[in-house]
Design an enzyme around this catalytic site. Structure first.
Site: not given
Ligand code: UT7
Length: 322
Positions: A113, A249, A279
Site C-alpha cells: 500500500c 492512502h 482500499n
Molecule cells: O492498507 C493498509 C492495510 N490495511 C489497513 O490499514 C486495515 C487496518 N485495519 C482495519 O481497518 C480494521 O482493523 C478492520 C476494518 C479490518 C477491522 O475493524 P475492527 O474494528 O478492528 O474489527 P475487528 O477485527 O476487531 O472485529 C470486530 C468484530 C469481530 O467479531 P467478534 O470477535 O467481536 O464477535 C469480527 O469477527 O467484527 C467482526 N467482523 C465483521 N463483522 C461483520 C470482522 N469483519 C467483519 C465484517 N462484517 N466484514
C-alpha cells in the site's frame, strides 16, 4: 539539481462495482458494519480479462493526455504493484511496450500500500540528478485476485484500480516553486507477519491469499502515519496550516480521520475516496489525486501531502507543490 514537477495525472477504475450489500450475499457481513468500521460503500472489481497492466495502461494514457505528451516523450516508468500480471517480466515493461516507449527504463516497485509513495521517491531521485527527464509513476492493482472471498475480515476492504502521474525534471527557475519537495520512506520487517500473502514463487509455488491482523495493522497505521507526517512537516519547517490538501492512502476512514485530527487539519482539506474505491493499495493515492484534480479541488500551486502505510510494514510520505 532538478525539481520533479507534475505535468498531469490520470486514473482508471474497472466498470464493475460491488456494493456492501452485494458482499452480504457472499459472506456474513452488512452494509452497516462495513460502512461504520471502514467508510467503504462500494469498490470496483476488474473484469475476468482485465489485468493489472490493462488498468495501469489506461491510467497512464490519461495522465499522458493531460500532460500533453506521449509515450515516446518519457524515459522512465516506475509501476508500483503487489499484483503483477506475472511473476516476471515486470508489469511496467508491458505498459512500456503498449505506450511505444523505447528509451530509458521501466520497472516495478513492491511496497504494497506504500508502493506509490515509494515509486514517487525513486522517480524523484532519478529526475533530481538528471538520470531521467520525464517519468511516469503508476500505482495499479487487482487485489481482488489475492483476496480470500470467504474471509469477511479482509475481502470487504479492497478494490481494484490504477492511477498515474507524469513528472518532468525542471530547473529551479523553470519549476517556479512547483514539484516534489521531500519524500520520507520507512520499513520495519519485524512486522511482516501482520499483513502478508500466504504464497509466492519461492515459498509455496502458488500465488496465495492476503492475510491480515486488522487490529494490529490499524494500531501501527495510526501511529506511524502521524509520525511520518510530523517528520515531513518538521523537515521542511512547515505546520499543518501550510498544507492545502492531505491525500492519504485510503485504507480506512477512521485511520484517515485520526491522521487529520492529530495534524489539526480540517476534514474539508482531506481527500477521501474510500467510500467509492475501497482500499486499492498502491493505486489509492494516485486515484485520489486524480479525483481531486479532476473536480478542481487541487489546483496548481497547492501544497499537497501524501502518506501511506502497508505490508512490510512499509510507510512513507511525500510533500509536493502541485
Ligand atoms: O492498507 C493498509 C492495510 N490495511 C489497513 O490499514 C486495515 C487496518 N485495519 C482495519 O481497518 C480494521 O482493523 C478492520 C476494518 C479490518 C477491522 O475493524 P475492527 O474494528 O478492528 O474489527 P475487528 O477485527 O476487531 O472485529 C470486530 C468484530 C469481530 O467479531 P467478534 O470477535 O467481536 O464477535 C469480527 O469477527 O467484527 C467482526 N467482523 C465483521 N463483522 C461483520 C470482522 N469483519 C467483519 C465484517 N462484517 N466484514
Amino acid at each position: 539539481m532538478f525539481r520533479s514537477v507534475v505535468m498531469g495525472c490520470g486514473a482508471y477504475l474497472p466498470a464493475k462495482t460491488v456494493t456492501n450489500a452485494d458482499l452480504a450475499g457472499i459472506v456474513e457481513t452488512s452494509d452497516d458494519w462495513i460502512a461504520q468500521r471502514t467508510g467503504i460503500r462500494e469498490r470496483h472489481i476488474a473484469g475476468d480479462e482485465e489485468k493489472t497492466s490493462d488498468l495501469a495502461l489506461a491510467a497512464a494514457t490519461r495522465a499522458l493526455d493531460v500532460a500533453g505528451i506521449d509515450g515516446s516523450d518519457i524515459d522512465l516508468i516506475i509501476l508500483a504493484t503487489t499484483t503483477a500480471d506475472q511473476t516476471f517480466p515486470a508489469t511496467a515493461v508491458r505498459v512500456q511496450k503498449a505506450l511505444g516507449m523505447y528509451a530509458g527504463a521501466a520497472f516495478d516497485i513492491q511496497a504494497v500500500c506504500s508502493g506509490f509513495v515509494y515509486a514517487l521517491a525513486v522517480a524523484d531521485n532519478f529526475l533530481k540528478v538528471g538520470q531521467a527527464k520525464r517519468a511516469l509513476v503508476i500505482g495499479a492493482e487487482t487485489f481482488s485476485r489475492i483476496l480470500d472471498w470467504t474471509d469477511r475480515g479482509t475481502c470487504v476492504l479492497f478494490g481494484d484500480g490504477a492511477g498515474a502521474v507524469v513528472l518532468e525534471a525542471r530547473s529551479e527557475a523553470e519549476a517556479g516553486g512547483r514539484g516534489i519537495i521531500s519524500t520520507h520512506l520507512h520499513s520495519d520487517g519485524r512486522f511482516q507477519d501482520i499483513l502478508y500473502v500466504d504464497g509466492g514463487p519461492s515459498s509455496t509455488g502458488t500465488v496465495g491469499k492476503l492475510r491480515m491482523n486488522g487490529k494490529e495493522v490499524f494500531r501501527h497505521a495510526v501511529q506511524k502515519l502521524a509520525d511520518v507526517v510530523d517528520e515531513t512537516l518538521a523537515a521542511n519547517g512547515l505546520s499543518a496550516d501550510d498544507i492545502n490538501w492531505l491525500v492519504p492512502h485510503q485504507a480506512n476512514q477512521r485511520i484517515i480521520d485520526s491522521t487529520a485530527k492529530k495534524l489539526g487539519l480540517p476534514i474539508e482539506r482531506v481527500v477521501s475516496t474510500i467510500a467509492r474505491h475501497g482500499n486499492t493499495s498502491a493505486a489509492s493515492i494516485p486515484l485520489a489525486l486524480a479525483d481531486a484534480v479532476g473536480d478542481g479541488r487541487i489546483r496548481q500551486g497547492d501544497l499537497v501531502l501524501t502518506e501511506a502505510m502497508g505490508g512490510g510494514l512499509t510507510w512513507g510520505a511525500a510533500l509536493l507543490r502541485w
